[in-house]
Design a protein around this motif. Sequence first.
Motif, PDB file in Angstrom:
ATOM      1  N   HIS A  48       0.265  -1.744  -0.275  1.00  0.00           N
ATOM      2  CA  HIS A  48       0.185  -0.295  -0.345  1.00  0.00           C
ATOM      3  C   HIS A  48       0.998   1.255   0.274  1.00  0.00           C
ATOM      4  O   HIS A  48       1.242   1.613   0.895  1.00  0.00           O
ATOM      5  CB  HIS A  48      -1.168  -0.315   1.308  1.00  0.00           C
ATOM      6  CG  HIS A  48      -2.127  -0.839   0.968  1.00  0.00           C
ATOM      7  ND1 HIS A  48      -2.559  -1.390  -0.134  1.00  0.00           N
ATOM      8  CD2 HIS A  48      -2.030  -2.115   2.474  1.00  0.00           C
ATOM      9  CE1 HIS A  48      -3.109  -2.734   0.621  1.00  0.00           C
ATOM     10  NE2 HIS A  48      -3.101  -2.863   1.694  1.00  0.00           N
ATOM     11  N   THR A  49       1.078   2.112  -1.700  1.00  0.00           N
ATOM     12  CA  THR A  49       1.708   3.171  -1.514  1.00  0.00           C
ATOM     13  C   THR A  49       1.613   3.839  -0.307  1.00  0.00           C
ATOM     14  O   THR A  49       2.345   4.774   0.086  1.00  0.00           O
ATOM     15  CB  THR A  49       2.655   3.429  -2.987  1.00  0.00           C
ATOM     16  OG1 THR A  49       2.441   2.168  -3.487  1.00  0.00           O
ATOM     17  CG2 THR A  49       3.352   4.350  -3.368  1.00  0.00           C
ATOM     18  N   ASP A  50       0.565   4.593  -0.366  1.00  0.00           N
ATOM     19  CA  ASP A  50      -0.150   5.514  -0.127  1.00  0.00           C
ATOM     20  C   ASP A  50       0.486   5.645   1.844  1.00  0.00           C
ATOM     21  O   ASP A  50       0.026   6.474   2.066  1.00  0.00           O
ATOM     22  CB  ASP A  50      -1.662   5.905  -0.699  1.00  0.00           C
ATOM     23  CG  ASP A  50      -1.926   6.594  -1.884  1.00  0.00           C
ATOM     24  OD1 ASP A  50      -1.074   6.419  -2.298  1.00  0.00           O
ATOM     25  OD2 ASP A  50      -3.004   6.042  -2.449  1.00  0.00           O
ATOM     26  N   PHE A  51      -0.338   4.402   1.974  1.00  0.00           N
ATOM     27  CA  PHE A  51      -0.497   4.276   3.558  1.00  0.00           C
ATOM     28  C   PHE A  51       0.311   4.133   4.005  1.00  0.00           C
ATOM     29  O   PHE A  51       1.655   5.091   4.821  1.00  0.00           O
ATOM     30  CB  PHE A  51      -1.371   2.798   3.533  1.00  0.00           C
ATOM     31  CG  PHE A  51      -1.201   2.388   5.471  1.00  0.00           C
ATOM     32  CD1 PHE A  51      -2.514   3.255   5.767  1.00  0.00           C
ATOM     33  CD2 PHE A  51       0.262   2.588   6.068  1.00  0.00           C
ATOM     34  CE1 PHE A  51      -2.916   3.197   7.519  1.00  0.00           C
ATOM     35  CE2 PHE A  51      -0.801   2.679   7.218  1.00  0.00           C
ATOM     36  CZ  PHE A  51      -1.337   2.711   7.725  1.00  0.00           C
ATOM     37  N   VAL A  52       2.367   3.932   2.946  1.00  0.00           N
ATOM     38  CA  VAL A  52       3.650   3.644   3.753  1.00  0.00           C
ATOM     39  C   VAL A  52       3.463   5.502   3.527  1.00  0.00           C
ATOM     40  O   VAL A  52       4.672   5.717   4.371  1.00  0.00           O
ATOM     41  CB  VAL A  52       3.995   3.210   1.990  1.00  0.00           C
ATOM     42  CG1 VAL A  52       5.254   3.433   2.564  1.00  0.00           C
ATOM     43  CG2 VAL A  52       3.912   1.819   2.380  1.00  0.00           C
ATOM     44  N   ASN A  80       9.420  -8.357  -2.676  1.00  0.00           N
ATOM     45  CA  ASN A  80       7.519  -8.349  -3.122  1.00  0.00           C
ATOM     46  C   ASN A  80       7.721  -7.479  -4.492  1.00  0.00           C
ATOM     47  O   ASN A  80       7.270  -7.513  -5.370  1.00  0.00           O
ATOM     48  CB  ASN A  80       6.700  -7.783  -2.252  1.00  0.00           C
ATOM     49  CG  ASN A  80       6.683  -8.963  -1.078  1.00  0.00           C
ATOM     50  OD1 ASN A  80       6.525 -10.467  -1.583  1.00  0.00           O
ATOM     51  ND2 ASN A  80       7.007  -9.065   0.275  1.00  0.00           N
ATOM     52  N   GLY A  81       9.147  -6.541  -5.205  1.00  0.00           N
ATOM     53  CA  GLY A  81       8.927  -5.746  -5.806  1.00  0.00           C
ATOM     54  C   GLY A  81       8.140  -5.024  -5.949  1.00  0.00           C
ATOM     55  O   GLY A  81       7.810  -4.556  -7.005  1.00  0.00           O
ATOM     56  N   TYR A  82       7.773  -4.259  -5.042  1.00  0.00           N
ATOM     57  CA  TYR A  82       6.984  -2.736  -4.777  1.00  0.00           C
ATOM     58  C   TYR A  82       7.827  -1.556  -4.780  1.00  0.00           C
ATOM     59  O   TYR A  82       8.525  -1.364  -4.193  1.00  0.00           O
ATOM     60  CB  TYR A  82       6.563  -2.937  -3.275  1.00  0.00           C
ATOM     61  CG  TYR A  82       5.370  -3.865  -2.850  1.00  0.00           C
ATOM     62  CD1 TYR A  82       4.379  -4.252  -4.111  1.00  0.00           C
ATOM     63  CD2 TYR A  82       5.443  -5.113  -2.686  1.00  0.00           C
ATOM     64  CE1 TYR A  82       3.974  -5.358  -3.920  1.00  0.00           C
ATOM     65  CE2 TYR A  82       4.461  -5.337  -1.510  1.00  0.00           C
ATOM     66  CZ  TYR A  82       3.692  -6.162  -2.923  1.00  0.00           C
ATOM     67  OH  TYR A  82       2.673  -6.304  -2.182  1.00  0.00           O
ATOM     68  N   ARG A  87      11.055   3.218  -3.956  1.00  0.00           N
ATOM     69  CA  ARG A  87      11.912   5.445  -3.671  1.00  0.00           C
ATOM     70  C   ARG A  87      11.408   5.810  -2.461  1.00  0.00           C
ATOM     71  O   ARG A  87      12.103   6.707  -2.080  1.00  0.00           O
ATOM     72  CB  ARG A  87      11.020   5.421  -5.010  1.00  0.00           C
ATOM     73  CG  ARG A  87      11.814   4.680  -6.450  1.00  0.00           C
ATOM     74  CD  ARG A  87      10.695   4.887  -7.428  1.00  0.00           C
ATOM     75  NE  ARG A  87      11.636   4.090  -8.373  1.00  0.00           N
ATOM     76  CZ  ARG A  87      10.661   4.562  -9.619  1.00  0.00           C
ATOM     77  NH1 ARG A  87       9.588   5.053  -9.999  1.00  0.00           N
ATOM     78  NH2 ARG A  87      11.519   3.471 -10.933  1.00  0.00           N
ATOM     79  N   GLU A  88       9.635   5.013  -2.297  1.00  0.00           N
ATOM     80  CA  GLU A  88       9.352   6.236  -0.936  1.00  0.00           C
ATOM     81  C   GLU A  88      10.501   5.860   0.476  1.00  0.00           C
ATOM     82  O   GLU A  88      10.535   6.754   0.914  1.00  0.00           O
ATOM     83  CB  GLU A  88       8.253   5.858  -0.648  1.00  0.00           C
ATOM     84  CG  GLU A  88       7.330   6.184  -1.197  1.00  0.00           C
ATOM     85  CD  GLU A  88       6.540   7.904  -1.889  1.00  0.00           C
ATOM     86  OE1 GLU A  88       7.557   8.502  -0.381  1.00  0.00           O
ATOM     87  OE2 GLU A  88       6.660   8.402  -3.215  1.00  0.00           O
ATOM     88  N   LEU A  89      11.035   5.069   0.535  1.00  0.00           N
ATOM     89  CA  LEU A  89      11.746   4.282   1.815  1.00  0.00           C
ATOM     90  C   LEU A  89      12.819   4.605   1.618  1.00  0.00           C
ATOM     91  O   LEU A  89      13.519   4.851   1.964  1.00  0.00           O
ATOM     92  CB  LEU A  89      11.866   3.289   1.885  1.00  0.00           C
ATOM     93  CG  LEU A  89      10.545   2.599   2.267  1.00  0.00           C
ATOM     94  CD1 LEU A  89      10.638   0.874   2.464  1.00  0.00           C
ATOM     95  CD2 LEU A  89      10.304   2.574   3.750  1.00  0.00           C
TER      96      LEU A  89
END
Length: 443
Positions: A48-52, A80-82, A87-89
């Motif tokens: 969940h990108t937005d939540f991250v 998992n290939g996200y 990138r956010e991390l």
Amino acid sequence: MDTRLLEASQTGNTMVLHQLLVEKPLILHTPALSSSENPLHVASMAGHTDFVKEILRLKPEFAKQVNEDGFSPIHMASANGYLEILRELLTVDRRLCRIEGRNKWTPLHFAASRGRSDIIKEILVACPESLEDVTVQKESALLLVIRYSQFEAIDIVLRWIREKKRDDILNMRDEFGNSALHLATWRKHRQAKSFSQVVEWLIGFGNTTTGGTLIVNAVNKSGLTALDLLLIFPSEAGDREIDVLLRNAGAKRANDIFASPSSTLDYDTYQQNAEDRCKSEPEDDLLEYFKFQKGRDYPSDARNALLVMAVLMATATFQVGINPPSGVWQDTNLTGNGTTTPKHLAGASVMGSFSPVSYLLFVVFNSLGLSVSLYMLTILTNNLPMQLEFRFCVVALYFTYYTGVTSMAPEDFTKTVIIVLSAVLPPTFHPFIKLIKLSIKKI
């Protein structure tokens, strides 16, 4: 972790997250106090990108936390290939690329083993030095992509090594002394054509005979070169092509290297490996392999192993305590006839009737083993649900043992046995001590 926060992390619901923050402004501080896993772990695993993004805005330090299984959020995103989550991390700290998890695996190691090409590219751009990182088994990302037959990833890693002129990475060895060329040659039996191409790529970087950097005659800890592995483990397809590639690059068998001291580098390497094998006994290596190693083994695995051992010890000591050696008398004889048949009561220990001192020593050490194993169980299960019920079961178990052992003790030694059982009680049984003291006064 709060149940609603966990559900929001699993579903990626940022609206629920904000509602929880209004109700409990400190809700994001509690995971750090109650467990090693935080909402960012869960959201990164679920993708969940937005939540991250929202969690990183509110609590960026979550990105550096490693849970009890040895995974940080970036490990999960890489495995998992996200790509977007990765990138956010990385916007929080590019050094997260080198954070070590279980067995010293980094995010690049996970991406390499699973062939996540986009992730590998992103990590190499952010942190190219992560190619130098090795696992507990001394495997680099290059060795992992070859080991797991990730051919697209192999091409990416090799191209990156060539562009950055990091040819030294080609000769990195795993714990068994195998280089990338060893692995590519040995694993050719699965996908011969693909691995012959990998061998060609590796040799393309050059070798010791042409002035390059790839050591085609490297000898592993088993005393084998890449050519040895090809000949020892033949397959129906691909052997001839790989054999030609290796021999054209100057590859030799280990025996040929040993017989040609003029090849100083390869000969010295072979000799050093031989000396190392002689110095290390197989038994010592086996013992070291099975020892617990911090950083390699999960704390949860160690805890589970200790739990199993504690249960086994508690079972064994309890069983032998209520079924002592020689058994118990089946009848009552208050007169006895000297040493042949001493006076005894039904249910009393036969060993205790003949040798009270031996029975006392037996009770001391067996009770000590039971107490320590029960104490281990209470420590290892601390903070688990239903603690009160579990403690009650443990106390009831010890009380059963206590009753059985004292009833089997010789009549003149009953009080001594009770004192022994009281002395070896674990610290967690303090409330039980009062009960024992009352029973002693009544005797």
